[in-house]
Design an enzyme around this catalytic site. Sequence first.
Site, mmCIF file in Angstrom:
data_model
loop_
_atom_site.group_PDB
_atom_site.id
_atom_site.type_symbol
_atom_site.label_atom_id
_atom_site.label_comp_id
_atom_site.label_asym_id
_atom_site.label_seq_id
_atom_site.Cartn_x
_atom_site.Cartn_y
_atom_site.Cartn_z
ATOM 1 N N GLN A 78 0.924 -1.023 -0.007
ATOM 2 C CA GLN A 78 0.156 0.096 0.162
ATOM 3 C C GLN A 78 0.755 1.118 0.067
ATOM 4 O O GLN A 78 1.190 1.776 0.964
ATOM 5 C CB GLN A 78 -0.783 0.049 1.413
ATOM 6 C CG GLN A 78 -1.727 1.125 1.242
ATOM 7 C CD GLN A 78 -2.965 0.986 0.284
ATOM 8 O OE1 GLN A 78 -3.397 -0.075 0.090
ATOM 9 N NE2 GLN A 78 -3.550 1.973 -0.349
ATOM 10 N N PHE A 79 1.110 1.580 -1.249
ATOM 11 C CA PHE A 79 2.371 2.713 -1.357
ATOM 12 C C PHE A 79 1.601 3.978 -0.946
ATOM 13 O O PHE A 79 2.016 4.975 -0.381
ATOM 14 C CB PHE A 79 2.847 2.863 -2.476
ATOM 15 C CG PHE A 79 1.907 3.635 -3.752
ATOM 16 C CD1 PHE A 79 1.968 4.957 -3.686
ATOM 17 C CD2 PHE A 79 0.986 2.780 -4.487
ATOM 18 C CE1 PHE A 79 0.882 5.678 -4.845
ATOM 19 C CE2 PHE A 79 0.050 3.532 -5.230
ATOM 20 C CZ PHE A 79 0.157 4.950 -5.388
ATOM 21 N N THR A 80 0.268 4.278 -0.822
ATOM 22 C CA THR A 80 -0.406 5.413 -0.336
ATOM 23 C C THR A 80 -0.252 5.711 1.111
ATOM 24 O O THR A 80 -0.601 6.695 1.572
ATOM 25 C CB THR A 80 -1.983 5.321 -0.667
ATOM 26 O OG1 THR A 80 -2.501 4.243 -0.142
ATOM 27 C CG2 THR A 80 -2.014 5.252 -2.298
#
Length: 149
Positions: A78-80
């Site tokens: 989950q890069f966000t």
Amino acid sequence: MRFVVQRVTHASVTVDGNVIGKIGQGFMVLIGVSDEDTKETADKMVKKLLGLRIFEDENGKTNLDIHTVGGSLLLISQFTLYADCKHGNRPSFIKAGKPDMANEMYEYIIAECREQVETVETGEFGADMKVELLNDGPFTILLDSDQLA
């Protein structure tokens, strides 16, 4: 490195209409990686994750870890989690790890968890994923490597 840990009664992740990961009781973990993260960082985070005592004992106290309850893990990249919303309304993701490095760290975390937990399911790095879960509690914890001793 950041983990968003949710205690769940069940969770699943779907890609292109196909369920690719599914667990019962355990943790659904969103994993964010920055460029500064190392395997040593991941080791600390995995140790903290697997040691969390947030399952209820016979007295209703959050006193049991994932091993004690025989829980499973659903690990999702989950890069966000590294979104920077300080300026304007459109998040910047420049603090997120570069894809090749972040994927390498994600795969390392998966491998480390599989050595210690019987059932470890995953999402697909970089894919458009749909995540469903029933948060038990609700119980959600943010682990940030910058805040670990």
